[in-house]
Design an enzyme around this catalytic site. Sequence first.
Site, PDB file in Angstrom:
ATOM      1  CE  LYS A  15      -2.417  -0.579   3.697  1.00  0.00           C
ATOM      2  NZ  LYS A  15      -1.869  -1.894   4.120  1.00  0.00           N
ATOM      3  CB  THR A  16       3.666   2.361   2.151  1.00  0.00           C
ATOM      4  OG1 THR A  16       2.913   2.166   3.354  1.00  0.00           O
ATOM      5  CG2 THR A  16       4.522   3.611   2.302  1.00  0.00           C
ATOM      6  CE  LYS A  37      -0.447   4.026   7.907  1.00  0.00           C
ATOM      7  NZ  LYS A  37      -0.611   2.982   6.884  1.00  0.00           N
ATOM      8  CB  THR A  41      -0.139   0.029  14.205  1.00  0.00           C
ATOM      9  OG1 THR A  41      -0.064  -0.748  13.007  1.00  0.00           O
ATOM     10  CG2 THR A  41      -1.514   0.654  14.327  1.00  0.00           C
ATOM     11  CG  ASP A  50       3.223   2.891   6.536  1.00  0.00           C
ATOM     12  OD1 ASP A  50       4.313   2.287   6.601  1.00  0.00           O
ATOM     13  OD2 ASP A  50       2.135   2.349   6.810  1.00  0.00           O
ATOM     14  N   GLY A 111      -4.804   3.664   4.497  1.00  0.00           N
ATOM     15  CA  GLY A 111      -5.293   2.918   5.638  1.00  0.00           C
ATOM     16  C   GLY A 111      -4.237   2.011   6.245  1.00  0.00           C
ATOM     17  CB  ALA A 112      -3.730   0.600   9.437  1.00  0.00           C
ATOM     18  N   GLY A 171       0.279  -4.776  -5.591  1.00  0.00           N
ATOM     19  CA  GLY A 171       1.272  -4.000  -4.856  1.00  0.00           C
ATOM     20  C   GLY A 171       2.691  -4.495  -4.947  1.00  0.00           C
ATOM     21  CB  SER A 172       4.773  -6.725  -4.088  1.00  0.00           C
ATOM     22  OG  SER A 172       6.097  -7.212  -4.178  1.00  0.00           O
TER      23      SER A 172
END
Length: 248
Positions: A15-16, A37, A41, A50, A111-112, A171-172
């Site tokens: 996400k980041t 953000k 956490t 992040d 988000g987290a 994302g990856s």
Amino acid sequence: MTVIVVSGTGTEIGKTVTTAAVAALALAAGRSVAVLKPAQTGVAPGEAGDADEVTRLAGDEVTTLELARFPEPLAPNTAARRAGMAPVRPYEVAEAAEKLAAEHDLVLVEGAGGLLVRYDDEGATLADAARLLDAPVLVVASAGLGTLNMTALTTEALRARGLTPLGVVVGSWPAAPDLASRCNLADLPESAGAGLIGVIPEGAGSLERADFRARAGGWLAPDLGGTWDGAAFAAREAPEGFTLGPAL
């Protein structure tokens, strides 16, 4: 779009880095960008979070704001409760994003974890903040086995709350994708009912800023300001006979 909420189908899926890529393209287009953000956490006071990572990759021009920081790597509500700290409320997220939007062309709210991770004891989630903002949600998904189900659940949850999935970004993307990842590339749009609008290569977060900014446009589709061609990517990476599925 002035505000985009960035959510994932889970944690540690990119996400980041995706947020940083979207921010980098907006900056390159001459837009002012802020990243919010709501809850960070698992990061100690003074340690880079992040939002700092987005700045490192996208540029110091990005305005960043963190509403709360909790030391343990847990869901925001659990982390707040264990730390004896006040939770982050959806209206606080919306108010902060609206203030940033008054002074910036684009605000990215990262988000987290996943979309329905709890932020307070009442069960509020990032989706509640997105509803208050009437903002589209960019869904960041993993590449491998299980992602079709998790991505479909996320986009269904969005629609059930009257929210619009902006699209899905992987994302990856592995340097050596397995068969499941390659098939998922073609199947994700149909499962999600939303377009696949980007693929971030594995290791992108380790690039130096100049290299990251130069390459970001090739990872994201025109919807996000880039030049990534999903059909061409699927033709190259998906198994023979597979094509990029339609978004329903």
